[in-house]
Design a protein around this motif. Structure first.
Motif, PDB file in Angstrom:
ATOM      1  N   THR A  36       0.832  -1.204   0.000  1.00 26.08           N
ATOM      2  CA  THR A  36       0.000   0.000   0.000  1.00 26.08           C
ATOM      3  C   THR A  36       0.865   1.253   0.000  1.00 26.08           C
ATOM      4  O   THR A  36       0.432   2.311  -0.470  1.00 26.08           O
ATOM      5  CB  THR A  36      -0.925   0.014   1.232  1.00 26.08           C
ATOM      6  OG1 THR A  36      -0.139  -0.183   2.430  1.00 26.08           O
ATOM      7  CG2 THR A  36      -1.971  -1.068   1.147  1.00 26.08           C
ATOM      8  N   LEU A 359      -9.501   2.672   3.696  1.00 31.24           N
ATOM      9  CA  LEU A 359      -8.682   1.512   4.072  1.00 31.24           C
ATOM     10  C   LEU A 359      -7.975   1.732   5.409  1.00 31.24           C
ATOM     11  O   LEU A 359      -8.019   0.851   6.292  1.00 31.24           O
ATOM     12  CB  LEU A 359      -7.644   1.247   2.976  1.00 31.24           C
ATOM     13  CG  LEU A 359      -6.680   0.077   3.225  1.00 31.24           C
ATOM     14  CD1 LEU A 359      -7.440  -1.242   3.318  1.00 31.24           C
ATOM     15  CD2 LEU A 359      -5.631   0.005   2.126  1.00 31.24           C
ATOM     16  N   GLU A 360      -7.333   2.899   5.577  1.00 29.29           N
ATOM     17  CA  GLU A 360      -6.516   3.139   6.763  1.00 29.29           C
ATOM     18  C   GLU A 360      -7.335   3.513   7.994  1.00 29.29           C
ATOM     19  O   GLU A 360      -6.933   3.205   9.118  1.00 29.29           O
ATOM     20  CB  GLU A 360      -5.502   4.254   6.468  1.00 29.29           C
ATOM     21  CG  GLU A 360      -4.494   3.913   5.396  1.00 29.29           C
ATOM     22  CD  GLU A 360      -3.572   2.779   5.790  1.00 29.29           C
ATOM     23  OE1 GLU A 360      -3.279   2.649   7.014  1.00 29.29           O
ATOM     24  OE2 GLU A 360      -3.137   2.023   4.910  1.00 29.29           O
ATOM     25  N   ARG A 364      -8.608  -1.341   8.173  1.00 32.24           N
ATOM     26  CA  ARG A 364      -7.471  -1.872   8.937  1.00 32.24           C
ATOM     27  C   ARG A 364      -7.701  -1.804  10.449  1.00 32.24           C
ATOM     28  O   ARG A 364      -7.410  -2.781  11.157  1.00 32.24           O
ATOM     29  CB  ARG A 364      -6.190  -1.152   8.545  1.00 32.24           C
ATOM     30  CG  ARG A 364      -5.759  -1.433   7.110  1.00 32.24           C
ATOM     31  CD  ARG A 364      -4.395  -0.879   6.782  1.00 32.24           C
ATOM     32  NE  ARG A 364      -3.338  -1.664   7.397  1.00 32.24           N
ATOM     33  CZ  ARG A 364      -2.047  -1.485   7.148  1.00 32.24           C
ATOM     34  NH1 ARG A 364      -1.665  -0.528   6.307  1.00 32.24           N
ATOM     35  NH2 ARG A 364      -1.144  -2.224   7.738  1.00 32.24           N
ATOM     36  N   CYS A 367      -9.986  -4.596  11.412  1.00 31.41           N
ATOM     37  CA  CYS A 367      -9.297  -5.893  11.400  1.00 31.41           C
ATOM     38  C   CYS A 367      -8.433  -6.075  12.641  1.00 31.41           C
ATOM     39  O   CYS A 367      -8.335  -7.185  13.190  1.00 31.41           O
ATOM     40  CB  CYS A 367      -8.450  -6.028  10.141  1.00 31.41           C
ATOM     41  SG  CYS A 367      -9.397  -6.193   8.619  1.00 31.41           S
ATOM     42  N   ARG A 368      -7.814  -4.991  13.102  1.00 34.35           N
ATOM     43  CA  ARG A 368      -6.988  -5.083  14.312  1.00 34.35           C
ATOM     44  C   ARG A 368      -7.832  -5.373  15.535  1.00 34.35           C
ATOM     45  O   ARG A 368      -7.405  -6.101  16.436  1.00 34.35           O
ATOM     46  CB  ARG A 368      -6.208  -3.780  14.509  1.00 34.35           C
ATOM     47  CG  ARG A 368      -5.145  -3.522  13.436  1.00 34.35           C
ATOM     48  CD  ARG A 368      -4.221  -2.388  13.847  1.00 34.35           C
ATOM     49  NE  ARG A 368      -3.336  -2.029  12.746  1.00 34.35           N
ATOM     50  CZ  ARG A 368      -3.492  -0.970  11.985  1.00 34.35           C
ATOM     51  NH1 ARG A 368      -4.530  -0.161  12.197  1.00 34.35           N
ATOM     52  NH2 ARG A 368      -2.651  -0.706  11.007  1.00 34.35           N
ATOM     53  N   GLU A 373      -4.703  -9.557  11.095  1.00 32.42           N
ATOM     54  CA  GLU A 373      -3.845  -8.689  10.303  1.00 32.42           C
ATOM     55  C   GLU A 373      -3.867  -9.125   8.845  1.00 32.42           C
ATOM     56  O   GLU A 373      -3.669 -10.299   8.535  1.00 32.42           O
ATOM     57  CB  GLU A 373      -2.406  -8.721  10.836  1.00 32.42           C
ATOM     58  CG  GLU A 373      -1.514  -7.644  10.249  1.00 32.42           C
ATOM     59  CD  GLU A 373      -1.982  -6.243  10.588  1.00 32.42           C
ATOM     60  OE1 GLU A 373      -1.866  -5.351   9.710  1.00 32.42           O
ATOM     61  OE2 GLU A 373      -2.484  -6.033  11.710  1.00 32.42           O
ATOM     62  N   LEU A 379      -4.151  -6.291   1.122  1.00 27.31           N
ATOM     63  CA  LEU A 379      -4.372  -4.853   1.256  1.00 27.31           C
ATOM     64  C   LEU A 379      -4.379  -4.159  -0.098  1.00 27.31           C
ATOM     65  O   LEU A 379      -5.180  -3.250  -0.337  1.00 27.31           O
ATOM     66  CB  LEU A 379      -3.293  -4.249   2.153  1.00 27.31           C
ATOM     67  CG  LEU A 379      -3.393  -4.576   3.652  1.00 27.31           C
ATOM     68  CD1 LEU A 379      -2.160  -4.079   4.387  1.00 27.31           C
ATOM     69  CD2 LEU A 379      -4.655  -3.969   4.255  1.00 27.31           C
TER      70      LEU A 379
END
Length: 583
Positions: A36, A359-360, A364, A367-368, A373, A379
């Motif tokens: 990414t 996405l960020e 993400r 998902c954390r 991960e 990604l």
């Protein structure tokens, strides 16, 4: 009216193929987008000049090409004063805000808010940014579609789909490198399109000095409006102060521009790119202003809108090109390609930035939370899917842009009503160590609600226009003096500002304020409300002390003061400890 011919469509087709080809090239080369960081940040491998051009063309989009020229045609040259604010704001963005983001090194600028104020502040701000950019992109997509409809038989719907899908294609497969490289090519086409208008008008009227004189005779030259009345649309105060906050919100804290500046190798290169983008943006802006006067010189005695040959002032430039250059096959196509380029450069940057933020800031972190991960390959796939989905969403939003009014004012209104509060939020974080999470969120939300209210609240006071004539059209001897948008009745007045203040008093005061003040007002509300709420929260709660914050989260000036204070406190504590041990 003449329409495009085969040679014109060929030129437009070449533009689309080149843009798509750049995307294909970067999808298979230069690291093959294995991460990414490569897809969204170009692994910090971009050179300064392409980034500087990218910063310029992403701001001066198709909205500017159509809107700034028609602004000067209809309302005069007072708007050109805004270029002063660009020079004033550049050092603030380069030396007070940019270093913080560069030290952070995150793909999403909203990660700063996470570290400074927590998750809620990050999510609220990023959601506001998503809505802001989706609305703005709709306007940018609609602008070239409007130009195409004014010159061909292709409808707005078809052209929005065409531009949107081509842009979505190359920005999806090529990433940020494809976006920045195509910006250089597209910026050149934008300049060619504007220069073409000025040169042809100069040839027809007898030179640049003739254009200037005709504009003077038509009361189009105005640079000295210093009225302190905030309800006057464009004055030195609204354009310099309002323009300052608009520019700073875009280049100081906006994800699109921050992400572009983070693609170079170090902070000094990013600052130089920002400094270079300022004269380029001002040169293009002033050229666009003069192109409006050039068109007025052509139609000063036969206004095409009053004549009924166009339906909107935003169609003036494409109408002028078809009316003047249609006898030269290929040249109108080159102009339309320039309009498309302006739209493509801005929309492609929007696609990439929105995908990066989603996405960020959402996927993400989620998902954390689930302790899962994602791999680099996954990604990248998700990033491309998001870019494609954002592109389709922007196309859908574009169909609503026609209801937002004039292109230039609509675009700046969208940026100001969100940009002012956003700038206030980041300023609280970088310059006010005592501000805490509760204060930052409260200040931002209150400011955003206030800005949206005054920005889009209805009914708005009508805007008086300068005089237009139709006595040179050959069918009547009518001279139209001052009239108001949406009202065809004649109004004889020696001053449009006197008329404006007298007739518009029946409207709610905040709805009469110039759109250029939305940004400064939103900034001030966010700053004041955030500071007050932070103070109250510290008194009644247990908020984190400012001395515990990492100095790197603050602007360099504030960080140095904090480090000095922390050093003095440490020395004082050591002295006290030493004396206690001694006695």
């Amino acid at each position: 009216m003449a329409t495009l011919v085969a040679a014109d469509y060929a030129v437009i087709g070449v533009l689309m193929l080149i843009s798509s080809g750049v995307g294909l090239y970067y999808s298979f080369t230069s690291g093959r987008q294995k991460s990414t960081e490569e897809y969204f940040m170009a692994n910090k491998s971009m050179r300064m000049i392409p980034v500087a051009i990218g910063l310029m063309v992403s701001y001066l989009s198709a909205v500017s090409l159509l809107g700034v020229s028609s602004e000067n045609y209809v309302y005069g040259t007072q708007y050109s004063v805004i270029n002063i604010s660009y020079g004033i704001a550049t050092p603030f963005a380069a030396y007070l805000y940019l270093p913080v983001f560069f030290n952070l090194g995150a793909t999403s600028s909203f990660e700063y808010l996470q570290r400074r104020f927590g998750t809620v502040a990050r999510l609220v701000a990023s959601l506001a940014f998503l809505l802001q950019l989706l609305l703005y992109t709709g306007v940018v997509l609609y602008a070239p579609a409007l130009a195409l409809e004014a010159t061909t038989d292709i409808t707005k719907n078809v052209s929005v789909m065409l531009i949107g899908l081509v842009c979505t294609f190359y920005s999806t497969i090529g990433g940020i490198k494809a976006v920045l490289v195509t910006d250089v090519f597209q910026g050149l086409l934008m300049l060619i399109a504007v220069v073409m208008v000025i040169v042809t008008a100069a040839v027809d009227t007898g030179g640049l000095d003739a254009i200037w004189q005709i504009a003077r005779n038509g009361s189009r030259l105005e640079f000295d409006n210093v009225s302190p009345d905030p309800t006057v649309r464009h004055t030195w105060w609204s354009l310099t102060i309002g323009g300052f906050f608009t520019y700073l919100s875009l280049y100081g804290v906006n994800q699109v521009q921050i992400q572009r500046m983070l693609t170079v190798r170090n902070l000094k290169s990013a600052q130089r790119a920002l400094w270079w983008s300022w004269p380029m943006a001002s040169f293009m802006s002033l050229t666009l202003c003069f192109s409006g006067l050039a068109m007025y010189a052509k139609y000063h005695d036969c206004d095409p809108l009053k004549e009924g040959r166009i339906t909107s002032t935003d169609q003036l430039m494409p109408f002028y090109v078809m009316n003047t250059l249609s006898r030269y096959p290929g040249l109108p196509g080159l102009f339309i390609a320039g309009i498309f380029s302006a739209g493509l450069s801005t929309v492609s940057a929007t696609h990439n930035s929105l995908a990066a933020v989603i996405l960020e800031d959402y996927i993400r972190p989620l998902c954390r939370v689930r302790k899962k991960e994602l791999s680099k390959k996954t990604l990248i796939v998700i990033g491309k899917i998001l870019t494609f989905a954002v592109g389709l969403t922007c196309v859908a939003v574009a169909f609503l842009a026609q209801y937002l009014g004039g292109l230039l004012q609509a675009a700046l209104t969208i940026f100001n009503v969100v940009g002012g509060p956003m700038l206030g939020l980041y300023t609280l974080g970088m310059f006010v160590p005592s501000c805490n999470q509760k204060g930052a969120i409260a200040g931002f939300v209150l400011s955003l609600v206030f800005s949206l209210w005054i920005g889009f609240g209805q009914p708005k006071a009508p805007i008086p226009r300068l005089g237009v004539r139709t006595d040179g059209c050959g069918f009547n001897d009518t001279v139209i003096e001052y009239h108001v948008v949406g009202d065809e009745s004649l109004i004889h007045s020696t001053s449009r500002y006197e008329y404006q203040s007298e007739e518009n008093e029946s409207y709610f005061y905040l709805y009469r304020i110039s759109y250029m003040w939305y940004g400064p007002l939103g900034f001030l509300v966010a700053l004041i409300a955030g500071w007050i709420t932070s103070s109250v929260a510290r008194c009644i709660g247990n908020e984190k002390d400012s001395t515990e914050h990492d100095p790197s989260l603050f602007s360099p000036i504030v960080a140095k003061l904090m480090q000095k204070t922390q050093k003095e406190e440490l020395e004082f504590r050591n002295t006290i400890t030493f004396n206690k041990d001694r006695y």
